[in-house]
Enzyme design. Sequence first.
Site, PDB file in Angstrom:
ATOM      1  N   ARG A   1     -15.213  -5.380  -0.065  1.00 26.06           N
ATOM      2  CA  ARG A   1     -14.574  -4.958   1.193  1.00 26.06           C
ATOM      3  C   ARG A   1     -13.902  -3.605   1.001  1.00 26.06           C
ATOM      4  O   ARG A   1     -13.244  -3.348  -0.006  1.00 26.06           O
ATOM      5  CB  ARG A   1     -13.545  -6.003   1.603  1.00 26.06           C
ATOM      6  CG  ARG A   1     -12.790  -5.679   2.897  1.00 26.06           C
ATOM      7  CD  ARG A   1     -11.460  -5.032   2.622  1.00 26.06           C
ATOM      8  NE  ARG A   1     -10.658  -4.869   3.844  1.00 26.06           N
ATOM      9  CZ  ARG A   1      -9.519  -4.186   3.890  1.00 26.06           C
ATOM     10  NH1 ARG A   1      -9.049  -3.615   2.810  1.00 26.06           N
ATOM     11  NH2 ARG A   1      -8.859  -4.084   5.006  1.00 26.06           N
TER      12      ARG A   1
ATOM     13  N   GLY B   1      -6.466  -2.918   7.761  1.00 22.87           N
ATOM     14  CA  GLY B   1      -7.423  -1.826   7.680  1.00 22.87           C
ATOM     15  C   GLY B   1      -8.503  -1.852   8.741  1.00 22.87           C
ATOM     16  O   GLY B   1      -8.910  -0.807   9.251  1.00 22.87           O
TER      17      GLY B   1
ATOM     18  N   ASP C   1      -9.198   0.908   5.372  1.00 22.39           N
ATOM     19  CA  ASP C   1      -8.944   2.222   5.985  1.00 22.39           C
ATOM     20  C   ASP C   1      -8.467   3.277   4.995  1.00 22.39           C
ATOM     21  O   ASP C   1      -8.617   4.477   5.244  1.00 22.39           O
ATOM     22  CB  ASP C   1      -7.887   2.085   7.087  1.00 22.39           C
ATOM     23  CG  ASP C   1      -6.569   1.571   6.520  1.00 22.39           C
ATOM     24  OD1 ASP C   1      -6.549   0.418   6.030  1.00 22.39           O
ATOM     25  OD2 ASP C   1      -5.583   2.322   6.524  1.00 22.39           O
TER      26      ASP C   1
ATOM     27  N   GLY D   1      -1.475  -1.128   6.684  1.00 24.95           N
ATOM     28  CA  GLY D   1      -1.568  -2.310   7.544  1.00 24.95           C
ATOM     29  C   GLY D   1      -2.990  -2.837   7.560  1.00 24.95           C
ATOM     30  O   GLY D   1      -3.737  -2.649   6.599  1.00 24.95           O
TER      31      GLY D   1
ATOM     32  N   THR E   1       0.865  -1.187   0.000  1.00 28.05           N
ATOM     33  CA  THR E   1       0.000   0.000   0.000  1.00 28.05           C
ATOM     34  C   THR E   1       0.898   1.231   0.000  1.00 28.05           C
ATOM     35  O   THR E   1       2.005   1.188   0.525  1.00 28.05           O
ATOM     36  CB  THR E   1      -0.871  -0.011   1.278  1.00 28.05           C
ATOM     37  OG1 THR E   1      -1.854  -1.026   1.128  1.00 28.05           O
ATOM     38  CG2 THR E   1      -1.569   1.320   1.528  1.00 28.05           C
TER      39      THR E   1
HETATM   40  N1  ASP Z   1      -4.498  -0.721   4.918  1.00 27.32           N
HETATM   41  C1  ASP Z   1      -4.761  -1.406   3.686  1.00 27.32           C
HETATM   42  C2  ASP Z   1      -6.154  -2.018   3.756  1.00 27.32           C
HETATM   43  O1  ASP Z   1      -6.533  -2.525   4.789  1.00 27.32           O
HETATM   44  C3  ASP Z   1      -3.775  -2.482   3.356  1.00 27.32           C
HETATM   45  C4  ASP Z   1      -2.316  -2.172   3.615  1.00 27.32           C
HETATM   46  O2  ASP Z   1      -1.967  -1.097   4.054  1.00 27.32           O
HETATM   47  O3  ASP Z   1      -1.482  -3.065   3.330  1.00 27.32           O
HETATM   48  O4  ASP Z   1      -6.814  -2.040   2.757  1.00 27.32           O
END
Ligand code: ASP
Length: 316
Positions: free
Chosen positions: A206, A231, A209, A229, A178
Amino acid sequence: MTRRASEVSLVAHGGAGAVGPREERPERRRGMLEAIRAGARVLRQGGSALDAVVATVVVLEDHPLFNAGYGSLLNTDGAVEMDASVMVATPAENQAARFDVKAGAVAAVSRVRNPVRLARAVMENTRHLLMVGRGAERLARRAGIELCRAEELISPRARKRWRERMARQGGAGAAHGTVGAVAIDARGQMAAATSTGGVPGKMPGRVGDSAIIGAGTFADSLGAASATGEGEAIIMATLCRAAVGALARSNPERVARRAIASLIAPRGAEAGIVIVDRRGRIGYAHNAGSMQVGIYDSRAGIRQLWVEPLTGRPGS
Ligand code: ASP
């Protein structure tokens, strides 16, 4: 009243998650440096923090090794659905203490090469904050943002990894990639932007965040933050808003560590965050396997690093 020129700075992340394949690191490093150069160019030429974070994130979205735009990971149906958001806090003319704050976001879009541009268009061209589906795509067309066929965003690497994951365990697992950026420009504007293909094994529909203002992205008169991370945990912690609020009492480095240690780790989750404050100071932290960041400031120039995960208690 004349405002003193701010220290400009920019921090980007390339996602917190599992340690990716070693052999991809040199190329990811190149990609991150190219992205930071694009953002730094904007700031050096006197451009805005918003332009700088969008320019940075666009380069990362276009890069196949990051989980955003082209190369996004696929949901359990084998399709791309991306989330992105931007937020900007601009000092009001002649009123040093006041900031105008604006935000825009898109969720689960699948036909836009650069979702961060569409999030910006939501902010600048509509009265709304978060758009999805056909309406978001129609806005893209109206705003002159390039649309493509959904399949064009699927890189051979993402398809291969999806097949392997689905064969192994029904799709779940840790990934990283991300992207996000925060910046402050010479006029004191602060901005944050985040863009993602989401988490491995996600169901169609889905939303994470990265589309949620206050969770994956936030900016106000104190600073700007972008998260990465898990979400679901980041949304429940309203991580970026909590972190920016804490800048009233502490510096970005400590705030970043505490946000991860006290809001994320107790949930048994993994996440990372990058932060800039109104003095141009930066902070970043994560508790995952790895997190890549790129940094630009006028004193030290451009650099990129792999940030060590937090261990033990955060500094107080
Ligand atoms: N935060 C992102 C999500 O949950 C995924 C990520 O940051 O790796 O979609």
